[in-house]
Design a protein around this motif. Structure first.
Motif, mmCIF file in Angstrom:
data_model
loop_
_atom_site.group_PDB
_atom_site.id
_atom_site.type_symbol
_atom_site.label_atom_id
_atom_site.label_comp_id
_atom_site.label_asym_id
_atom_site.label_seq_id
_atom_site.Cartn_x
_atom_site.Cartn_y
_atom_site.Cartn_z
ATOM 1 N N SER A 176 0.857 -1.189 0.000
ATOM 2 C CA SER A 176 0.000 0.000 0.000
ATOM 3 C C SER A 176 0.890 1.235 0.000
ATOM 4 O O SER A 176 1.870 1.291 0.749
ATOM 5 C CB SER A 176 -0.868 0.047 1.251
ATOM 6 N N ALA A 230 -2.951 5.308 -5.104
ATOM 7 C CA ALA A 230 -2.431 5.490 -3.741
ATOM 8 C C ALA A 230 -3.505 5.071 -2.744
ATOM 9 O O ALA A 230 -4.690 5.374 -2.927
ATOM 10 C CB ALA A 230 -2.044 6.945 -3.512
ATOM 11 N N ALA A 231 -3.115 4.374 -1.670
ATOM 12 C CA ALA A 231 -4.079 3.927 -0.664
ATOM 13 C C ALA A 231 -4.507 5.102 0.219
ATOM 14 O O ALA A 231 -5.651 5.171 0.665
ATOM 15 C CB ALA A 231 -3.459 2.823 0.179
ATOM 16 N N HIS A 232 -3.582 6.018 0.485
ATOM 17 C CA HIS A 232 -3.864 7.182 1.327
ATOM 18 C C HIS A 232 -3.052 8.366 0.821
ATOM 19 O O HIS A 232 -1.955 8.179 0.307
ATOM 20 C CB HIS A 232 -3.473 6.928 2.790
ATOM 21 N N THR A 233 -3.602 9.559 0.999
ATOM 22 C CA THR A 233 -2.839 10.758 0.633
ATOM 23 C C THR A 233 -2.902 11.757 1.788
ATOM 24 O O THR A 233 -3.898 11.819 2.518
ATOM 25 C CB THR A 233 -3.416 11.439 -0.624
ATOM 26 N N ALA A 292 -2.676 11.219 -7.299
ATOM 27 C CA ALA A 292 -2.162 10.077 -6.526
ATOM 28 C C ALA A 292 -3.270 9.048 -6.303
ATOM 29 O O ALA A 292 -3.053 7.840 -6.467
ATOM 30 C CB ALA A 292 -1.600 10.560 -5.194
ATOM 31 N N ARG A 293 -4.470 9.533 -5.960
ATOM 32 C CA ARG A 293 -5.584 8.595 -5.727
ATOM 33 C C ARG A 293 -5.990 7.922 -7.032
ATOM 34 O O ARG A 293 -6.260 6.723 -7.061
ATOM 35 C CB ARG A 293 -6.758 9.334 -5.072
ATOM 36 N N GLU A 294 -5.990 8.684 -8.130
ATOM 37 C CA GLU A 294 -6.305 8.080 -9.440
ATOM 38 C C GLU A 294 -5.299 6.983 -9.798
ATOM 39 O O GLU A 294 -5.652 5.990 -10.417
ATOM 40 C CB GLU A 294 -6.270 9.145 -10.544
ATOM 41 N N LEU A 303 -2.446 15.403 -5.282
ATOM 42 C CA LEU A 303 -3.038 14.436 -4.344
ATOM 43 C C LEU A 303 -4.205 13.700 -5.009
ATOM 44 O O LEU A 303 -4.393 12.497 -4.811
ATOM 45 C CB LEU A 303 -3.498 15.150 -3.065
ATOM 46 N N ARG A 304 -4.951 14.453 -5.853
ATOM 47 C CA ARG A 304 -6.041 13.806 -6.620
ATOM 48 C C ARG A 304 -5.467 12.777 -7.582
ATOM 49 O O ARG A 304 -5.943 11.663 -7.691
ATOM 50 C CB ARG A 304 -6.814 14.881 -7.419
#
Ligand SMILES: [Zn+2]
Ligand SMILES: [Zn+2]
Length: 344
Positions: free
Chosen positions: A193, A212-215, A207-209, A204-205
């Motif tokens: 993860s 990434a499990a958490h930002t 990263a989620r796309e 950060l957006r």
């Protein structure tokens, strides 16, 4: 040929006509179809990394293109071949070079970061065919970022795999071009993860796309405590600092658990401070990794050619826009990698 050269630290690159190099014995001329604009070049242009032995010099160490001429003795490539260019050139004969760690050579001859010109020009003279990796389906402009933006995190992650298992956590600080490839490669190679810290909402957006499990927003207070909470009070198993400032190195160190590893990749000039019982745990390894080997570049290209490693977003720019690219990258406005296309 048209080239963008640095004449003095702190000044814009100068677009000018220079003689097109002619390949001598053992050399190859590459028509540059892609030259990734790396954040390291900003540190060089601004004079924070005064590593150039001469000026003017053509920067650009992240190159790919088409073979456009070969000197005597070249057998591995011919005119028209699409190639990615390994940029960590060395002397070829020291202990580092002969054991394959040429990018660590004591007398570096790096493309565009030494006496040798780089790829912010229509043509690039490559001193040996061992530096070329042939491309089959990848286009040079897509392949160029693989030679640094993907290769550099690839080496750092491979060297940290001994402490990274699929149920572990890794921390990525800074989601620029290298950080984006770092996130992709961590998921691909370790299955762990990934937690991403950046200071821009859109990063950060992204990263989620990218999975990434958490930002976490690096501008918020208490990020290292929140990372420790998220990991059962322990911290992550491996941290990868793609920025390299005092603050980001401190975060990477604070967020890493015992038996973990902190890898510094970014060259923002910070210092890592590790004091056991104060800001770091026991048996945490620290390593500042550099670029990658020719063999590792072959591996990265293979992952990309087979579609296992998907590209980050690329924005192409012609050579005469290179100073705009510099300014946009410096302001944090480039989302993936800006690739200069001098001869595309
Ligand atoms: Zn670079
Ligand atoms: Zn050497």
């Amino acid at each position: 040929m048209k080239a963008a050269r640095l004449h003095r630290y702190g000044e814009p690159l100068v677009l000018e006509e220079v003689p097109t190099p002619r390949p001598g014995p053992g050399e190859i001329l590459v028509r540059v179809e892609g030259a990734g604009f790396c954040h390291s070049d900003i540190h060089v242009i601004d004079g924070e990394l005064k590593i150039l032995p001469r000026m003017p010099v053509i920067l650009g160490h992240e190159n790919a293109g088409i073979v456009a001429g070969t000197g005597a003795g070249i057998t591995g490539v011919r005119d028209g071949d699409a190639v990615a260019v390994f940029g960590g050139w060395g002397c070829g004969s020291c202990d580092y070079c002969v054991t394959g760690h040429e990018q660590l050579c004591e007398t570096p001859q790096w493309a565009g970061l030494s006496k040798h010109d780089g790829g912010y020009a229509e043509y690039l003279l490559v001193p040996h065919e061992r530096y070329l990796v042939k491309l089959s389906t990848l286009k040079p402009a897509e392949a160029a970022p693989l030679t640094d933006a993907a290769l550099t995190p690839y080496r750092a992650i491979k060297k940290a795999l001994a402490v990274l298992e699929p149920d572990h956590h890794a921390l990525v600080i800074g989601l620029g071009g290298l950080g984006q490839y770092g996130l992709k490669l961590l998921k691909l190679l370790s299955g762990c993860s990934v937690i991403v810290v950046d200071v821009q909402d859109q990063k950060l957006r992204l990263a989620r796309e990218l999975g990434a499990a958490h930002t976490f927003d690096g501008r918020d207070a208490g990020v290292s405590e929140r990372i420790r909470e998220l990991t059962g009070g322990h911290g992550v198993n491996a941290s990868f600092d793609f920025v390299g400032s005092d603050d980001t190195l401190a975060l990477a160190i604070q967020a890493t658990r015992s038996l973990g590893k902190v890898s510094q990749i970014g060259l923002a000039g910070g210092a890592a401070r590790m004091k056991v019982l104060e800001n770091t745990r026991f048996e945490v390894q620290f390593e500042a990794t550099l670029w990658g080997t020719i063999k590792e570049l072959r591996e990265v290209i293979a992952l990309a050619e087979t579609g296992q490693l998907t590209p980050i977003s690329i924005e192409r720019a012609p050579l005469d826009r290179i100073n705009d690219v510099y300014a946009r990258l410096k302001r944090g406005e480039v989302q993936g990698r800006a690739v200069i296309t001098p001869a595309a």
